[in-house]
Design a protein around this motif. Structure first.
Motif, PDB file in Angstrom:
ATOM      1  N   GLY A  34       0.805  -1.217   0.000  1.00  0.00           N
ATOM      2  CA  GLY A  34       0.000   0.000   0.000  1.00  0.00           C
ATOM      3  C   GLY A  34       0.836   1.263   0.000  1.00  0.00           C
ATOM      4  N   ALA A  35       2.070   1.178   0.477  1.00  0.00           N
ATOM      5  CA  ALA A  35       2.925   2.362   0.577  1.00  0.00           C
ATOM      6  C   ALA A  35       3.636   2.724  -0.719  1.00  0.00           C
ATOM      7  CB  ALA A  35       3.963   2.153   1.675  1.00  0.00           C
ATOM      8  N   VAL A  36       3.591   1.861  -1.739  1.00  0.00           N
ATOM      9  CA  VAL A  36       4.263   2.153  -3.019  1.00  0.00           C
ATOM     10  C   VAL A  36       3.588   3.364  -3.679  1.00  0.00           C
ATOM     11  CG1 VAL A  36       4.752   1.246  -5.327  1.00  0.00           C
ATOM     12  CG2 VAL A  36       4.831  -0.297  -3.354  1.00  0.00           C
ATOM     13  N   ARG A  37       4.272   4.392  -4.101  1.00  0.00           N
ATOM     14  CA  ARG A  37       5.664   4.719  -3.941  1.00  0.00           C
ATOM     15  C   ARG A  37       5.862   5.778  -2.858  1.00  0.00           C
ATOM     16  NH1 ARG A  37       8.116   7.574  -9.191  1.00  0.00           N
ATOM     17  NH2 ARG A  37       7.941   5.457  -9.967  1.00  0.00           N
ATOM     18  N   TYR A  38       4.833   6.595  -2.614  1.00  0.00           N
ATOM     19  CA  TYR A  38       5.015   7.723  -1.704  1.00  0.00           C
ATOM     20  C   TYR A  38       4.275   7.567  -0.383  1.00  0.00           C
ATOM     21  CZ  TYR A  38       6.867   9.960  -5.884  1.00  0.00           C
ATOM     22  OH  TYR A  38       7.612  10.264  -6.995  1.00  0.00           O
ATOM     23  N   GLY A  39       3.790   6.378  -0.089  1.00  0.00           N
ATOM     24  CA  GLY A  39       3.070   6.176   1.159  1.00  0.00           C
ATOM     25  C   GLY A  39       3.997   5.939   2.338  1.00  0.00           C
ATOM     26  N   LYS A  40       3.398   5.908   3.514  1.00  0.00           N
ATOM     27  CA  LYS A  40       4.151   5.672   4.739  1.00  0.00           C
ATOM     28  C   LYS A  40       3.443   4.619   5.577  1.00  0.00           C
ATOM     29  CE  LYS A  40       6.180  10.317   5.130  1.00  0.00           C
ATOM     30  NZ  LYS A  40       6.311  11.512   6.009  1.00  0.00           N
ATOM     31  N   VAL A  41       4.233   3.758   6.187  1.00  0.00           N
ATOM     32  CA  VAL A  41       3.718   2.758   7.116  1.00  0.00           C
ATOM     33  C   VAL A  41       4.145   3.157   8.518  1.00  0.00           C
ATOM     34  CG1 VAL A  41       3.824   0.340   7.827  1.00  0.00           C
ATOM     35  CG2 VAL A  41       3.806   0.916   5.394  1.00  0.00           C
ATOM     36  N   GLY A  42       3.222   3.131   9.458  1.00  0.00           N
ATOM     37  CA  GLY A  42       3.550   3.504  10.827  1.00  0.00           C
ATOM     38  C   GLY A  42       2.509   2.972  11.789  1.00  0.00           C
ATOM     39  N   ARG A  43       2.426   3.585  12.947  1.00  0.00           N
ATOM     40  CA  ARG A  43       1.473   3.169  13.963  1.00  0.00           C
ATOM     41  C   ARG A  43       0.635   4.350  14.403  1.00  0.00           C
ATOM     42  NH1 ARG A  43       1.898  -1.866  15.256  1.00  0.00           N
ATOM     43  NH2 ARG A  43       0.320  -1.603  16.873  1.00  0.00           N
ATOM     44  N   VAL A  44      -0.637   4.072  14.627  1.00  0.00           N
ATOM     45  CA  VAL A  44      -1.569   5.022  15.232  1.00  0.00           C
ATOM     46  C   VAL A  44      -2.180   4.281  16.413  1.00  0.00           C
ATOM     47  CG1 VAL A  44      -3.706   6.319  14.984  1.00  0.00           C
ATOM     48  CG2 VAL A  44      -2.062   6.254  13.100  1.00  0.00           C
ATOM     49  N   GLY A  45      -1.864   4.720  17.617  1.00  0.00           N
ATOM     50  CA  GLY A  45      -2.320   3.987  18.781  1.00  0.00           C
ATOM     51  C   GLY A  45      -1.763   2.572  18.748  1.00  0.00           C
ATOM     52  N   CYS A  46      -2.649   1.587  18.852  1.00  0.00           N
ATOM     53  CA  CYS A  46      -2.201   0.185  18.828  1.00  0.00           C
ATOM     54  C   CYS A  46      -2.403  -0.455  17.462  1.00  0.00           C
ATOM     55  CB  CYS A  46      -2.933  -0.615  19.905  1.00  0.00           C
ATOM     56  SG  CYS A  46      -4.724  -0.726  19.691  1.00  0.00           S
ATOM     57  N   ALA A  47      -2.614   0.348  16.412  1.00  0.00           N
ATOM     58  CA  ALA A  47      -2.844  -0.178  15.059  1.00  0.00           C
ATOM     59  C   ALA A  47      -1.647   0.064  14.153  1.00  0.00           C
ATOM     60  CB  ALA A  47      -4.074   0.480  14.444  1.00  0.00           C
ATOM     61  N   SER A  59      -6.720  -0.097  -0.594  1.00  0.00           N
ATOM     62  CA  SER A  59      -5.510  -0.894  -0.393  1.00  0.00           C
ATOM     63  C   SER A  59      -4.305  -0.057   0.010  1.00  0.00           C
ATOM     64  CB  SER A  59      -5.177  -1.672  -1.677  1.00  0.00           C
ATOM     65  OG  SER A  59      -4.969  -0.782  -2.765  1.00  0.00           O
ATOM     66  N   GLY A  60      -4.391   1.258  -0.145  1.00  0.00           N
ATOM     67  CA  GLY A  60      -3.276   2.127   0.225  1.00  0.00           C
ATOM     68  C   GLY A  60      -3.547   2.965   1.446  1.00  0.00           C
ATOM     69  N   ASN A  61      -4.715   2.803   2.048  1.00  0.00           N
ATOM     70  CA  ASN A  61      -5.085   3.644   3.181  1.00  0.00           C
ATOM     71  C   ASN A  61      -5.958   2.837   4.130  1.00  0.00           C
ATOM     72  OD1 ASN A  61      -4.314   6.634   2.167  1.00  0.00           O
ATOM     73  ND2 ASN A  61      -5.156   5.470   0.454  1.00  0.00           N
ATOM     74  N   PHE A  62      -5.327   2.195   5.110  1.00  0.00           N
ATOM     75  CA  PHE A  62      -6.097   1.361   6.027  1.00  0.00           C
ATOM     76  C   PHE A  62      -5.297   1.095   7.296  1.00  0.00           C
ATOM     77  CE2 PHE A  62      -3.607  -1.682   3.562  1.00  0.00           C
ATOM     78  CZ  PHE A  62      -3.161  -2.585   4.518  1.00  0.00           C
ATOM     79  N   GLY A  63      -6.000   0.594   8.305  1.00  0.00           N
ATOM     80  CA  GLY A  63      -5.374   0.159   9.533  1.00  0.00           C
ATOM     81  C   GLY A  63      -5.614  -1.321   9.730  1.00  0.00           C
ATOM     82  N   CYS A  64      -4.760  -1.968  10.516  1.00  0.00           N
ATOM     83  CA  CYS A  64      -4.929  -3.382  10.823  1.00  0.00           C
ATOM     84  C   CYS A  64      -4.189  -3.698  12.118  1.00  0.00           C
ATOM     85  CB  CYS A  64      -4.414  -4.273   9.687  1.00  0.00           C
ATOM     86  SG  CYS A  64      -2.644  -4.113   9.337  1.00  0.00           S
ATOM     87  N   ALA A  65      -4.292  -4.939  12.570  1.00  0.00           N
ATOM     88  CA  ALA A  65      -3.545  -5.418  13.739  1.00  0.00           C
ATOM     89  C   ALA A  65      -3.791  -4.570  14.980  1.00  0.00           C
ATOM     90  CB  ALA A  65      -2.054  -5.499  13.419  1.00  0.00           C
ATOM     91  N   LEU A  66      -5.047  -4.315  15.302  1.00  0.00           N
ATOM     92  CA  LEU A  66      -5.386  -3.583  16.522  1.00  0.00           C
ATOM     93  C   LEU A  66      -5.285  -4.548  17.707  1.00  0.00           C
ATOM     94  CD1 LEU A  66      -6.938  -2.043  14.127  1.00  0.00           C
ATOM     95  CD2 LEU A  66      -8.207  -0.973  15.974  1.00  0.00           C
ATOM     96  N   ASP A  67      -4.152  -4.514  18.355  1.00  0.00           N
ATOM     97  CA  ASP A  67      -3.875  -5.468  19.423  1.00  0.00           C
ATOM     98  C   ASP A  67      -3.621  -4.712  20.720  1.00  0.00           C
ATOM     99  OD1 ASP A  67      -3.372  -7.725  20.829  1.00  0.00           O
ATOM    100  OD2 ASP A  67      -1.433  -8.143  19.933  1.00  0.00           O
ATOM    101  N   GLY A  68      -4.579  -4.763  21.618  1.00  0.00           N
ATOM    102  CA  GLY A  68      -4.440  -4.076  22.894  1.00  0.00           C
ATOM    103  C   GLY A  68      -5.678  -4.286  23.738  1.00  0.00           C
ATOM    104  N   SER A  69      -5.773  -3.554  24.842  1.00  0.00           N
ATOM    105  CA  SER A  69      -6.957  -3.640  25.691  1.00  0.00           C
ATOM    106  C   SER A  69      -8.142  -2.994  24.994  1.00  0.00           C
ATOM    107  CB  SER A  69      -6.693  -2.933  27.017  1.00  0.00           C
ATOM    108  OG  SER A  69      -6.555  -1.532  26.807  1.00  0.00           O
ATOM    109  N   SER A  70      -9.336  -3.214  25.526  1.00  0.00           N
ATOM    110  CA  SER A  70     -10.540  -2.620  24.941  1.00  0.00           C
ATOM    111  C   SER A  70     -10.445  -1.101  24.913  1.00  0.00           C
ATOM    112  CB  SER A  70     -11.773  -3.060  25.732  1.00  0.00           C
ATOM    113  OG  SER A  70     -11.965  -4.451  25.631  1.00  0.00           O
ATOM    114  N   VAL A  71      -9.910  -0.535  25.968  1.00  0.00           N
ATOM    115  CA  VAL A  71      -9.757   0.923  26.031  1.00  0.00           C
ATOM    116  C   VAL A  71      -8.775   1.404  24.971  1.00  0.00           C
ATOM    117  CG1 VAL A  71      -8.953   2.851  27.450  1.00  0.00           C
ATOM    118  CG2 VAL A  71     -10.371   1.056  28.472  1.00  0.00           C
ATOM    119  N   GLU A  72      -7.660   0.690  24.812  1.00  0.00           N
ATOM    120  CA  GLU A  72      -6.658   1.080  23.819  1.00  0.00           C
ATOM    121  C   GLU A  72      -7.212   0.978  22.402  1.00  0.00           C
ATOM    122  OE1 GLU A  72      -2.495  -0.211  26.050  1.00  0.00           O
ATOM    123  OE2 GLU A  72      -3.694  -1.730  25.010  1.00  0.00           O
TER     124      GLU A  72
END
Length: 269
Positions: A34-47, A59-72
């Motif tokens: 999704g980051a090809v060519r000018y995108g960035k991969v990083g973290r927002v909170g626990c995602a 496909s170039g703008n999404f979040g995944c892997a939300l792993d944390g407590s319910s509050v997080e």
């Protein structure tokens, strides 16, 4: 006999430990693609998040892997709304897989997010070779591919053209086509990095469907990705017809994915 790699509650899928390990690999590849060519991969909170202004597709703008407590997780969903609004997206998208907490459905519902799509991650297990009618896409094919994408997806043609150009210039991103006279009859796009390959999109012109064109494209993409070093080749398909098509192409089901969406139009500047 019980298959130790399968979920005893649903033998069609991998067991939770296997599916989580697989999802980590697949999601890492999806973020990189999704980051090809000018995108960035990083973290927002626990995602884990990918943002790519040049990519008009989810496909170039999404979040995944939300792993944390319910509050997080709840806090992260709120942060994601603003994150995607800040880059001009009309909606925020999160894909929940075995890397996401089990309670995501209830948390998302309470936060104003809605489950809009049930997907299946599939893994290729058959043999594959490049079909004689399939060839690599070149720059001159971009308008024809954009035409097919514009028919299937909502998006700006100029942005689609730039996005395709970026992928054609990147050796990790094979794009294959089938000709239909003097126009493109269908195309498939993929991505391969660090031993993981993805078959990402396959679109066939309506008049060429149900003639084996889609299968030729997908199987050729698998062979191309393996030639590029992919040991694992995966894809995500819609439940139902998408699964049947994937099975016909040599894929087997691995784990489910749910797409959650939150409209953020009111947050746009």
């Amino acid at each position: 006999m019980v298959d130790p790699l399968r979920d005893p509650d649903d033998p069609e899928l991998l067991d939770p430990y296997q599916s989580r390990s697989l999802a980590i690999l697949v999601e890492g590849a999806r973020l990189a693609s999704g980051a090809v060519r000018y995108g960035k991969v990083g973290r927002v909170g626990c995602a884990a998040v990918v943002i790519n202004r040049e990519n008009p597709l989810p496909s170039g703008n999404f979040g995944c892997a939300l792993d944390g407590s319910s509050v997080e997780v709840a806090s992260t969903l709120l942060q994601l709304e603003q994150t995607f609004a800040d880059v001009g997206r009309a909606e925020a998208v999160v894909y929940a897989s075995p890397t996401t907490v089990d309670e995501i459905e209830g948390i998302a519902d309470d936060s104003g997010w809605y489950a809009v799509e049930e997907l299946q991650t599939v893994v290729h297990r058959g043999s594959a070779s490049v079909s004689a009618e399939v060839r690599r896409a070149v720059d001159a094919d971009v308008p024809g591919i954009v035409e097919l994408l514009a028919d299937e997806l909502v998006g700006h043609r100029d942005r689609l053209s730039r996005w395709l150009g970026h992928r054609l210039d990147d050796p990790r991103c094979p794009v294959l086509v089938v000709d239909d006279g003097d126009r493109i009859g269908g195309f498939v796009s993929g991505f391969a990095e660090r031993g993981v390959g993805l078959v990402e999109q396959c679109v066939v012109r309506p008049a060429r469907r149900r003639r084996g064109v889609g299968r030729s494209l997908v199987v050729s993409a698998v062979a191309t990705l393996r030639s590029a070093g992919a040991v694992l080749v995966a894809s995500q398909v819609d439940e139902g017809p998408g699964e049947k098509f994937a099975e016909a192409c040599g894929f087997v089901a691995a784990y489910p994915v749910t797409a959650f969406v939150r409209r953020v139009d009111e947050l746009l500047d």
